[in-house]
Every structure is written in structure tokens, then in C-alpha cells.
Enzyme design. Structure first.
Site, PDB file in Angstrom:
ATOM      1  N   GLU A  99       0.398   5.184   0.512  1.00 44.88           N
ATOM      2  CA  GLU A  99      -0.553   6.225   0.927  1.00 44.88           C
ATOM      3  C   GLU A  99      -0.113   7.586   0.401  1.00 44.88           C
ATOM      4  O   GLU A  99       0.980   7.736  -0.143  1.00 44.88           O
ATOM      5  CB  GLU A  99      -0.679   6.208   2.455  1.00 44.88           C
ATOM      6  CG  GLU A  99      -1.232   4.876   2.943  1.00 44.88           C
ATOM      7  CD  GLU A  99      -1.582   4.846   4.408  1.00 44.88           C
ATOM      8  OE1 GLU A  99      -1.145   5.729   5.172  1.00 44.88           O
ATOM      9  OE2 GLU A  99      -2.324   3.905   4.797  1.00 44.88           O
ATOM     10  N   GLU A 119      -2.777  -4.870  -3.037  1.00 38.70           N
ATOM     11  CA  GLU A 119      -3.231  -5.857  -4.023  1.00 38.70           C
ATOM     12  C   GLU A 119      -3.275  -5.256  -5.426  1.00 38.70           C
ATOM     13  O   GLU A 119      -2.881  -5.880  -6.403  1.00 38.70           O
ATOM     14  CB  GLU A 119      -4.635  -6.379  -3.682  1.00 38.70           C
ATOM     15  CG  GLU A 119      -4.746  -7.062  -2.335  1.00 38.70           C
ATOM     16  CD  GLU A 119      -5.155  -6.115  -1.226  1.00 38.70           C
ATOM     17  OE1 GLU A 119      -4.592  -4.999  -1.137  1.00 38.70           O
ATOM     18  OE2 GLU A 119      -6.026  -6.475  -0.442  1.00 38.70           O
ATOM     19  N   CYS A 153     -10.394  -3.645  -4.536  1.00 40.66           N
ATOM     20  CA  CYS A 153      -9.388  -4.631  -4.972  1.00 40.66           C
ATOM     21  C   CYS A 153     -10.070  -5.910  -5.451  1.00 40.66           C
ATOM     22  O   CYS A 153      -9.633  -6.515  -6.435  1.00 40.66           O
ATOM     23  CB  CYS A 153      -8.416  -4.932  -3.840  1.00 40.66           C
ATOM     24  SG  CYS A 153      -7.275  -3.553  -3.539  1.00 40.66           S
ATOM     25  N   CYS A 179      -3.926   0.513  -2.774  1.00 38.39           N
ATOM     26  CA  CYS A 179      -3.804  -0.705  -1.966  1.00 38.39           C
ATOM     27  C   CYS A 179      -2.708  -1.614  -2.516  1.00 38.39           C
ATOM     28  O   CYS A 179      -2.392  -1.590  -3.716  1.00 38.39           O
ATOM     29  CB  CYS A 179      -5.109  -1.493  -1.979  1.00 38.39           C
ATOM     30  SG  CYS A 179      -6.471  -0.715  -1.126  1.00 38.39           S
ATOM     31  N   CYS A 219     -10.006  -5.196   0.134  1.00 39.45           N
ATOM     32  CA  CYS A 219     -11.124  -4.260   0.131  1.00 39.45           C
ATOM     33  C   CYS A 219     -11.984  -4.495  -1.120  1.00 39.45           C
ATOM     34  O   CYS A 219     -11.583  -5.207  -2.047  1.00 39.45           O
ATOM     35  CB  CYS A 219     -10.622  -2.819   0.184  1.00 39.45           C
ATOM     36  SG  CYS A 219     -10.038  -2.188  -1.401  1.00 39.45           S
ATOM     37  N   ASN A 234       0.849  -1.185   0.000  1.00 37.52           N
ATOM     38  CA  ASN A 234       0.000   0.000   0.000  1.00 37.52           C
ATOM     39  C   ASN A 234       0.889   1.241   0.000  1.00 37.52           C
ATOM     40  O   ASN A 234       1.909   1.313   0.689  1.00 37.52           O
ATOM     41  CB  ASN A 234      -1.006   0.000   1.168  1.00 37.52           C
ATOM     42  CG  ASN A 234      -0.391  -0.135   2.539  1.00 37.52           C
ATOM     43  OD1 ASN A 234       0.661  -0.735   2.713  1.00 37.52           O
ATOM     44  ND2 ASN A 234      -1.057   0.430   3.529  1.00 37.52           N
TER      45      ASN A 234
HETATM   46  N1  THU Z   1      -5.277  -1.459   2.331  1.00 37.12           N
HETATM   47  C1  THU Z   1      -4.696  -2.286   1.409  1.00 37.12           C
HETATM   48  O1  THU Z   1      -3.553  -2.059   0.987  1.00 37.12           O
HETATM   49  N2  THU Z   1      -5.401  -3.348   0.981  1.00 37.12           N
HETATM   50  C2  THU Z   1      -6.654  -3.672   1.421  1.00 37.12           C
HETATM   51  O2  THU Z   1      -7.281  -4.550   0.858  1.00 37.12           O
HETATM   52  C3  THU Z   1      -7.213  -2.972   2.559  1.00 37.12           C
HETATM   53  C4  THU Z   1      -6.617  -1.639   2.830  1.00 37.12           C
HETATM   54  C5  THU Z   1      -4.516  -0.289   2.803  1.00 37.12           C
HETATM   55  C6  THU Z   1      -5.031   1.021   2.304  1.00 37.12           C
HETATM   56  C7  THU Z   1      -4.531   1.952   3.377  1.00 37.12           C
HETATM   57  O3  THU Z   1      -3.220   2.352   3.051  1.00 37.12           O
HETATM   58  C8  THU Z   1      -4.483   1.121   4.635  1.00 37.12           C
HETATM   59  O4  THU Z   1      -4.569  -0.233   4.203  1.00 37.12           O
HETATM   60  C9  THU Z   1      -5.601   1.405   5.615  1.00 37.12           C
HETATM   61  O5  THU Z   1      -6.838   1.350   4.991  1.00 37.12           O
END
Ligand code: THU
Length: 143
Positions: free
Chosen positions: A48, A59, A93, A57, A90, A46
Site C-alpha cells: 500500500e 497477485e 488483477c 495488489c 480484484c 499487497n
Molecule cells: N488486495 C489485493 O492485494 N488483492 C486483491 O485481489 C484484492 C485487494 C489488496 C489491495 C489493498 O492493499 C487491500 O487488499 C485492501 O483492498
């Protein structure tokens, strides 16, 4: 739920390893992912952003890397997050992964030893896929 195999554990290890490169200064929730695509492994984390909505994300990062390399036959994705129990992908994804194989294996881990293995179609039943767009073409544009 599906049975955990040795290849599942190997892919999960790639996701767990790359998690250390996650860029998550805002949520402090680190996620690593790995996809097994056309016989190769691609990793993602991930990433940000100060504009929160621009976050990507793990994935989808791994998925984009695979597609950019021309590897679109995706058999499996592994995801490891900072949650105690296995981190699930999520909704966005799930949809992005469905484009390439609605039946792919999804291997999920967290900080504990618990591992979940499911089919993507179990996580996203009745997904919107390209077949719906083709149906629209057959019927003609009534708008
Ligand atoms: N996140 C992911 O990388 N994958 C997911 O399927 C769930 C959420 C990340 C996004 C964000 O940077 C952090 O987790 C908190 O939501």
C-alpha cells in the site's frame, strides 16, 4: 468450480506464507499471492501507499516478478487474504493475469479452511485480450 489438488495446496501454502510480508498499514487487509510460472514459483504481497491509488495488489506483484524473471507460462495463481471466506482477485488483477493465460487455475483462500478453485475464465468471462487489437489493425484506422 474445479477440484482441489495437491499442487493447488502447495501453491496456496506459498501465498499464505508470504502474506506475513504484506505492507498494508492503511487497510490492514493483508494479502499474499503465488504464481506457478514456467515451473517456478513467484510470490507477491499487497504493497500500500500513502497515495492510496499507488497501491499494488499481491497477485500483480507476483505476476510482475514472474515476468521479470522471464517466466511467462503461467499455469496457476494462489491468493490468500485476511477475509474469513476465500479472497477473490480484484478486477484489475483478473485482467492483468488474463494477458498470460485466460485459462489459468485460480486457487483462493482466506482465514478459514475453505478453499475455492476456479478457472480465470470463470472469474473474467468475455475478457478483453490482444486479439481485439489485431482485429482493429486488419480493419484499418477509421478514426
Ligand atoms: N488486495 C489485493 O492485494 N488483492 C486483491 O485481489 C484484492 C485487494 C489488496 C489491495 C489493498 O492493499 C487491500 O487488499 C485492501 O483492498
Amino acid at each position: 468450480m474445479r477440484n482441489l489438488t495437491q499442487p493447488d495446496l502447495a501453491l496456496l501454502a506459498f501465498a499464505r506464507e508470504v502474506k506475513r510480508n504484506a505492507y498494508a498499514p492503511y487497510s490492514e487487509f493483508r494479502v499474499g499471492a503465488a504464481v506457478y510460472a514456467s515451473g517456478e514459483i513467484f510470490q507477491g504481497v499487497n504493497v500500500e501507499n500513502a497515495a492510496y491509488g499507488s497501491t499494488l495488489c499481491a497477485e500483480r506483484g507476483a505476476l510482475m516478478a514472474a515476468v521479470a524473471a522471464g517466466c511467462k507460462e503461467i499455469d496457476a495463481v494462489a491468493v490468500v487474504g485476511d477475509s474469513e471466506s476465500p479472497t477473490v482477485p480484484c478486477g484489475a488483477c483478473r485482467q492483468a493475469l488474463t494477458e498470460f493465460n485466460p485459462q489459468m487455475r485460480v486457487i483462493m483462500g482466506g482465514r478459514s479452511d475453505e478453499v475455492l478453485v476456479m478457472g480465470l475464465d470463470e472469474l473474467l468471462p468475455e475478457a478483453f485480450v490482444r486479439g481485439y487489437l489485431d482485429q482493429d489493425e486488419e480493419q484499418g484506422d477509421e478514426a
